[in-house]
Design a protein around this motif. Structure first.
Motif, short mmCIF file in Angstrom:
data_model
loop_
_atom_site.label_atom_id
_atom_site.label_comp_id
_atom_site.label_asym_id
_atom_site.label_seq_id
_atom_site.Cartn_x
_atom_site.Cartn_y
_atom_site.Cartn_z
N ALA A 85 23.74 48.64 37.40
CA ALA A 85 25.25 49.03 38.12
C ALA A 85 26.02 46.89 37.65
N ALA A 86 25.43 45.91 36.83
CA ALA A 86 26.14 45.20 36.59
C ALA A 86 26.79 45.12 35.75
N LYS A 87 25.96 46.25 34.56
CA LYS A 87 26.57 46.20 33.51
C LYS A 87 27.54 47.86 33.54
N ASP A 88 27.70 48.61 34.59
CA ASP A 88 28.66 49.44 34.51
C ASP A 88 29.97 49.01 35.05
N ALA A 89 30.98 48.90 34.20
CA ALA A 89 32.37 48.46 34.48
C ALA A 89 33.41 49.13 35.49
N ARG A 90 32.99 50.55 36.04
CA ARG A 90 33.55 51.60 36.82
C ARG A 90 32.56 50.83 38.23
N PHE A 91 31.43 50.00 38.39
CA PHE A 91 31.56 49.67 39.57
C PHE A 91 31.81 48.74 40.47
N LYS A 92 31.63 49.17 41.77
CA LYS A 92 32.51 48.20 42.82
C LYS A 92 31.62 48.61 43.81
N LYS A 93 31.07 47.02 44.65
CA LYS A 93 29.85 47.20 45.55
C LYS A 93 30.87 48.16 46.54
N GLU A 94 32.01 48.27 47.24
CA GLU A 94 32.55 48.30 48.09
C GLU A 94 32.26 50.35 47.67
N LEU A 95 32.08 50.93 46.74
CA LEU A 95 31.48 52.24 46.28
C LEU A 95 30.38 52.58 47.06
N VAL A 96 29.19 51.58 47.46
CA VAL A 96 27.84 52.08 47.45
C VAL A 96 27.29 52.61 48.38
N MET A 97 26.65 53.97 48.07
CA MET A 97 26.11 54.73 49.26
C MET A 97 24.86 54.03 50.25
N ARG A 98 25.29 54.10 51.59
CA ARG A 98 23.64 53.87 52.58
C ARG A 98 22.69 54.87 52.28
N MET A 99 21.65 53.89 52.12
CA MET A 99 20.37 55.70 52.41
C MET A 99 19.78 54.88 53.71
N VAL A 100 19.52 55.96 54.35
CA VAL A 100 18.63 56.17 55.80
C VAL A 100 17.68 57.25 55.70
N ARG A 101 16.72 57.64 56.32
CA ARG A 101 16.17 58.37 56.67
C ARG A 101 15.91 59.24 57.20
N ALA A 102 15.73 60.85 56.34
CA ALA A 102 16.55 61.69 56.96
C ALA A 102 14.66 62.98 57.21
N THR A 103 14.84 63.39 57.43
CA THR A 103 13.75 64.65 58.83
C THR A 103 12.94 65.30 56.65
N THR A 104 14.00 65.27 55.70
CA THR A 104 13.24 65.47 54.40
C THR A 104 12.71 64.08 53.38
N GLY A 105 12.96 63.13 53.58
CA GLY A 105 12.94 62.64 53.52
C GLY A 105 14.06 61.36 53.13
N GLN A 106 15.05 61.05 52.38
CA GLN A 106 15.93 60.19 52.28
C GLN A 106 17.50 61.06 52.62
N ALA A 107 18.22 59.74 52.67
CA ALA A 107 19.95 60.68 52.99
C ALA A 107 20.60 59.53 52.87
N ALA A 108 21.93 60.13 51.98
CA ALA A 108 22.25 58.68 51.64
C ALA A 108 23.82 58.92 52.26
#
Length: 116
Positions: A85-108
């Protein structure tokens, strides 16, 4: 999904596209692409794989949102803690998904708030 002034947005079309696990996009077909409409509460849900990082980019999912009688909105949402992400010109911290636990593993989780 909601708008700044209109509240929850029902019936918006959310289109997604992403790379495969190796970071390669399907440029000839529809693999790892899809769409759906938001429900009455503005909610949506996609099940997919975690994409690999395309060349010189961070892992991301492309998103286009179509709301009837409004301008389309296109962006990318990114995975947390991606060192590329640090080298991606299109990256913005406001566009980061939040990861949570789900019954099948993880969910964003990502809540879109549109300027409408």
């Amino acid at each position: 999904m909601s708008g700044l002034t209109c509240g929850r947005i029902k019936g918006a079309k959310i289109e997604i596209w992403q790379a495969d696990a190796r970071g390669v996009f399907d440029m000839t077909g529809h693999r790892l692409r899809g769409h759906q409409l938001t429900n009455a509460e503005g909610g949506y849900r996609f099940e997919t794989i975690v994409p690999g990082a395309p060349a010189r980019r961070a892992r991301h999912i492309g998103v286009r949102i179509v709301v009837p009688a409004k301008a389309d909105y296109a962006t990318e949402i990114f995975f947390p803690d991606d060192p590329a992400a640090a080298k991606d010109a299109r990256f913005k911290k406001e566009l980061v998904m939040r990861m949570v636990r789900a019954t099948t593993g993880q969910a964003a989780v990502f809540d879109f708030v549109l300027p409408i």
